[in-house]
Enzyme design. Structure first.
Site, PDB file in Angstrom:
ATOM      1  N   LYS A 260      -5.499 -14.861  11.782  1.00 41.44           N
ATOM      2  CA  LYS A 260      -4.203 -15.417  11.395  1.00 41.44           C
ATOM      3  C   LYS A 260      -4.319 -16.906  11.061  1.00 41.44           C
ATOM      4  CE  LYS A 260      -0.043 -14.130  10.547  1.00 41.44           C
ATOM      5  NZ  LYS A 260       0.232 -13.061   9.588  1.00 41.44           N
TER       6      LYS A 260
ATOM      7  N   TYR B  28      -7.605 -11.826  16.583  1.00 42.71           N
ATOM      8  CA  TYR B  28      -6.372 -11.958  15.804  1.00 42.71           C
ATOM      9  C   TYR B  28      -6.090 -13.417  15.473  1.00 42.71           C
ATOM     10  CZ  TYR B  28      -1.433 -11.954  14.519  1.00 42.71           C
ATOM     11  OH  TYR B  28      -0.246 -12.158  13.858  1.00 42.71           O
TER      12      TYR B  28
ATOM     13  N   LYS C  51       0.797  -1.226   0.000  1.00 42.54           N
ATOM     14  CA  LYS C  51       0.000   0.000   0.000  1.00 42.54           C
ATOM     15  C   LYS C  51       0.830   1.276   0.000  1.00 42.54           C
ATOM     16  CE  LYS C  51      -2.457  -0.683   3.681  1.00 42.54           C
ATOM     17  NZ  LYS C  51      -3.455  -0.376   4.719  1.00 42.54           N
TER      18      LYS C  51
ATOM     19  N   ASP D  48      -3.747  -2.771  -2.122  1.00 40.06           N
ATOM     20  CA  ASP D  48      -4.405  -3.089  -0.858  1.00 40.06           C
ATOM     21  C   ASP D  48      -5.036  -4.456  -1.076  1.00 40.06           C
ATOM     22  OD1 ASP D  48      -6.191  -3.416   1.273  1.00 40.06           O
ATOM     23  OD2 ASP D  48      -6.711  -1.288   1.348  1.00 40.06           O
TER      24      ASP D  48
END
Length: 286
Positions: free
Chosen positions: A171, A167, A41, A73
């Site tokens: 992940k 998270y 980005k 992105d």
């Protein structure tokens, strides 16, 4: 670990390659004479983080590779598609995908805003799926195609969920892409693997989370770059569906001196284990 030249002329599509681990992998491949698509980005300098896709491209060219900086992105399907098309137009195909782009927030449930939850899901899991899906038609034409996700082994102990459920879900989504795609494309010879660091790896982004003192008990990004290089140089048909740990990969290829990877060599035996790992593994015996 010395370069072998096996990536000469190969094209790598690396997300988040403007800095940190992604850039370290890009530079390692560039020393073989690889083509590197920098899909990230940062086109304008970040106020707190060093590097842009253009400064990374300069470093890659100086290291001996060819670079294509693309503003991407990974949440944006159109940007991903355009970058893949640009890569194929410039280099003739794609041989290796490194899904490195990721968002992190180690927050408990009540402190995780849905905006942050969505960001992690959309970059980590969805972004990995999207980039892999878009590149796969070209990978299937490569003579040694690899997808490597920088994601952890699927350690299902509740401890690894309880402190940061959002998270972990995001992940682990990257890791489940490995589990599924490795089997889905096994017969077609596409290797899909995961790589995760044994210890914390010091990057500018980590500085923002833990401060500069985080480097005291961390390794440099080069440990992941060398491990990634060792994996993507292997025969794709023989190595797929694995959840690799960086130092185990390096031990397997004969590396014994790990002091060079420690930010502070005097602390090389007092490093911080990364999350999702329960022990120091074989490195504890060195």
């Amino acid at each position: 670990m010395k370069n072998t030249g096996k990536l000469q002329g190969k094209t790598l599509f690396i997300t988040g390659a403007s800095r940190g681990i992604g850039k370290a992998i890009a530079l390692k491949a560039a020393r073989d004479g690889a083509n590197v698509v920098i899909a990230a980005k940062t086109a304008e300098p970040h106020p707190k983080l060093p590097g842009t896709i253009y400064t990374a491209a300069e470093e890659i060219e100086k290291a001996g590779g060819k670079a294509l900086p693309c503003i991407v992105d990974v949440r944006d399907e159109k940007q991903v598609q355009q970058a893949v098309e640009a890569a194929v137009a410039k280099f003739g195909g794609i041989d290796i995908v490194i899904n490195n782009a990721s968002a992190i927030s180690l927050t408990p449930t009540l402190d995780t805003e849905m905006k942050r939850y969505d960001l992690m899901q959309n970059i980590n899991t969805r972004g990995t799926f999207l980039v892999s899906k878009t590149c796969l038609p070209y990978l299937l034409k490569s003579d040694n195609p690899h997808i490597l996700n920088l994601s952890p082994p699927l350690n299902m102990k509740p401890h690894w969920f309880s402190n940061h459920t959002a998270y972990t879900i995001a992940k682990y989504g990257m890791s489940m892409c490995v589990l599924g795609m490795a089997e889905e494309f096994r017969a077609q010879g596409v290797a899909v693997n995961a790589l995760w660091p044994r210890t914390t790896v010091h990057t500018a982004a980590v500085d923002m989370l833990s401060g500069p003192e985080g480097s005291l008990h961390s390794r440099k990004p080069e440990v992941m770059a060398d491990a990634a290089y060792a994996i993507i140089c292997r025969d794709a048909r023989d190595y797929t569906g694995n959840f690799f740990i960086d130092d185990e990969v390096l031990l397997d290829v004969g590396v014994r001196d790990f002091s060079k990877y420690a930010c502070y060599p005097e602390n090389m035996h007092n490093l911080q284990l990364d999350i999702f790992l329960d022990d120091a593994g074989p490195f504890a015996k060195l």
